[in-house]
Design an enzyme around this catalytic site. Structure first.
Site, PDB file in Angstrom:
ATOM      1  N   ASN A 132       0.441  -0.693   0.173  1.00  0.00           N
ATOM      2  CA  ASN A 132      -0.219  -0.197  -0.095  1.00  0.00           C
ATOM      3  C   ASN A 132       0.783   2.000  -0.155  1.00  0.00           C
ATOM      4  O   ASN A 132       1.354   1.548   1.167  1.00  0.00           O
ATOM      5  CB  ASN A 132      -0.822  -0.046   0.899  1.00  0.00           C
ATOM      6  CG  ASN A 132      -1.445   0.934   1.273  1.00  0.00           C
ATOM      7  OD1 ASN A 132      -1.696   2.592   0.099  1.00  0.00           O
ATOM      8  ND2 ASN A 132      -2.643   1.177   2.588  1.00  0.00           N
ATOM      9  N   TRP A 133       1.093   2.409  -1.181  1.00  0.00           N
ATOM     10  CA  TRP A 133       1.685   2.661  -1.408  1.00  0.00           C
ATOM     11  C   TRP A 133       1.525   3.981  -1.031  1.00  0.00           C
ATOM     12  O   TRP A 133       1.897   5.056  -0.664  1.00  0.00           O
ATOM     13  CB  TRP A 133       2.038   3.310  -2.588  1.00  0.00           C
ATOM     14  CG  TRP A 133       3.133   2.048  -3.263  1.00  0.00           C
ATOM     15  CD1 TRP A 133       3.818   1.353  -2.601  1.00  0.00           C
ATOM     16  CD2 TRP A 133       3.630   2.030  -4.779  1.00  0.00           C
ATOM     17  NE1 TRP A 133       4.153   0.100  -3.831  1.00  0.00           N
ATOM     18  CE2 TRP A 133       4.220   0.867  -4.577  1.00  0.00           C
ATOM     19  CE3 TRP A 133       3.643   3.038  -6.138  1.00  0.00           C
ATOM     20  CZ2 TRP A 133       5.014   0.442  -6.370  1.00  0.00           C
ATOM     21  CZ3 TRP A 133       3.989   2.889  -6.759  1.00  0.00           C
ATOM     22  CH2 TRP A 133       5.041   0.822  -7.080  1.00  0.00           C
ATOM     23  N   GLU A 154      -6.214   4.627   7.936  1.00  0.00           N
ATOM     24  CA  GLU A 154      -6.593   6.258   7.782  1.00  0.00           C
ATOM     25  C   GLU A 154      -8.108   6.386   6.706  1.00  0.00           C
ATOM     26  O   GLU A 154      -8.335   7.707   7.535  1.00  0.00           O
ATOM     27  CB  GLU A 154      -4.859   6.233   6.673  1.00  0.00           C
ATOM     28  CG  GLU A 154      -4.179   6.083   7.531  1.00  0.00           C
ATOM     29  CD  GLU A 154      -3.238   5.606   6.733  1.00  0.00           C
ATOM     30  OE1 GLU A 154      -3.361   5.149   5.151  1.00  0.00           O
ATOM     31  OE2 GLU A 154      -2.437   4.760   7.251  1.00  0.00           O
ATOM     32  N   SER A 182       3.432  -1.814  10.220  1.00  0.00           N
ATOM     33  CA  SER A 182       5.128  -2.207  10.382  1.00  0.00           C
ATOM     34  C   SER A 182       5.877  -3.539   9.709  1.00  0.00           C
ATOM     35  O   SER A 182       6.451  -4.211  10.560  1.00  0.00           O
ATOM     36  CB  SER A 182       5.351  -1.945  11.679  1.00  0.00           C
ATOM     37  OG  SER A 182       5.155  -0.469  12.082  1.00  0.00           O
ATOM     38  N   GLY A 196       2.977  -1.387   4.352  1.00  0.00           N
ATOM     39  CA  GLY A 196       3.550   0.195   3.823  1.00  0.00           C
ATOM     40  C   GLY A 196       4.897   0.843   3.297  1.00  0.00           C
ATOM     41  O   GLY A 196       4.280   0.767   2.217  1.00  0.00           O
ATOM     42  N   GLY A 197       4.824   1.325   4.448  1.00  0.00           N
ATOM     43  CA  GLY A 197       6.153   1.960   4.608  1.00  0.00           C
ATOM     44  C   GLY A 197       7.576   0.639   3.567  1.00  0.00           C
ATOM     45  O   GLY A 197       7.911   1.924   3.269  1.00  0.00           O
TER      46      GLY A 197
HETATM   47  P1  13P Z   1       3.080   0.265   7.160  1.00  0.00           P
HETATM   48  O1  13P Z   1       3.508  -0.813   7.071  1.00  0.00           O
HETATM   49  O2  13P Z   1       3.588   1.178   7.263  1.00  0.00           O
HETATM   50  O3  13P Z   1       2.899   0.508   9.062  1.00  0.00           O
HETATM   51  O4  13P Z   1       1.633   0.291   6.976  1.00  0.00           O
HETATM   52  C1  13P Z   1       0.671  -0.117   7.023  1.00  0.00           C
HETATM   53  C2  13P Z   1      -0.733  -0.475   6.817  1.00  0.00           C
HETATM   54  O5  13P Z   1      -1.655  -0.038   6.609  1.00  0.00           O
HETATM   55  C3  13P Z   1      -0.463  -0.653   4.922  1.00  0.00           C
HETATM   56  O6  13P Z   1      -2.234  -0.506   4.361  1.00  0.00           O
END
Ligand code: 13P
Length: 269
Positions: free
Chosen positions: A11-12, A110, A225, A246-247
């Site tokens: 998920n960018w 989010e 994470s 995500g990250g």
């Molecule tokens: P992170 O991997 O940056 O914690 O984000 C997780 C996320 O919200 C994927 O949708």
């Protein structure tokens, strides 16, 4: 329970910053996968996908298709409104489907917290997506306060319950996946321990099975994470069928390392 083919989805979010950077990230992904294939360490029995911004969905898709990549492109969100019409700023499920995008996230924390998306909105989004023929990754997860109050499981099962009856069982069976993303683990560097994640995934699976026995083999992804150094211990959990990243998905090398952890070929290379 039949073997569930895992999914690893990047998920960018609202990244990276420029069209050139989007293109470079996509190219790095293509190159890293090719390197893995060349070294004989194939990514087998695994679905891979990325969710770029709406602005770049089609260019990323085109780039991947030109490279004959199996990586799928999915949307991060979808309009609650169907079809076409006077909905400034929105993109409907039908428009996504017509453009060749076959899947979307719905209910990311989010969206829930920053955009006030409640069960009413999420039900409309689910219905719009399913009616347009999209597959959906439905996201659930508790806040830290809820976890500390001992309510994590109750909150997560409630998030499923409040949308369950808005689409047919058949669509749950064929077109839905669940992503468990504890809100306190998103972007914080704090991952749920494999034990806590597995325990929640088992509870989600039991909840789904309660609705109908056929839902026992729905993929349930973990997000929050996920990094190359914790992916293997999460992948080893029986009820974790992939990751929503995500990250770490903004770095092709990290993303592919995570994918390797979930690939059934992982012991080979
Ligand atoms: P992170 O991997 O940056 O914690 O984000 C997780 C996320 O919200 C994927 O949708």
């Amino acid at each position: 329970m039949p073997a569930i083919m895992p999914w690893v989805i990047g998920n960018w979010k609202m990244n990276p910053e420029t069209p050139t950077a989007q293109q470079q990230l996509t190219q790095q992904l293509i190159d890293h996968i090719a390197e893995h294939l060349a070294s004989g360490a194939a990514l087998v029995n695994l679905n891979l996908a990325v969710a770029p911004t709406l602005l770049h969905l089609l260019t990323v898709q085109q780039q991947l298709q030109q490279a004959k990549s199996a990586v799928q492109v999915i949307a991060q969100d979808v309009s609650r409104f169907a079809g076409t019409g006077a909905y400034t700023g929105d993109v409907s499920a039908q428009l996504l489907a017509n453009a060749g995008i076959g899947m979307t996230l719905i209910g990311h924390s989010e969206r829930r917290s920053l955009y006030g998306e409640d069960a009413t909105v999420l039900r409309e989004k689910l219905q719009a997506a399913i009616n347009a023929g999209l597959k959906v990754v439905f996201c659930v997860g508790e806040t830290l306060t809820e976890r500390e109050a001992g309510q994590a499981e109750q909150v997560v099962l409630q998030q499923l319950d409040e949308v369950f009856d808005c689409i047919d069982l058949q669509h749950w069976q064929q077109n839905l996946m669940v992503a468990y993303e504890p809100v306190w683990a998103i972007g914080t560097g704090k991952t749920a321990s494999p034990q806590d994640a597995e325990s929640m995934h088992a509870a989600i699976r039991a909840g789904l099975k309660n609705y109908h026995s056929s839902l026992v083999d729905l993929p349930i992804l973990y997000g929050g994470s996920v990094k190359p150094d914790n992916a293997a211990s999460l992948a080893a959990c029986a009820n974790i069928n992939g990751a929503l990243v995500g990250g770490a998905s903004l770095d092709a090398d990290s993303f592919i390392k995570i994918a390797r952890a979930f690939s059934q070929d992982r012991k080979a290379g």
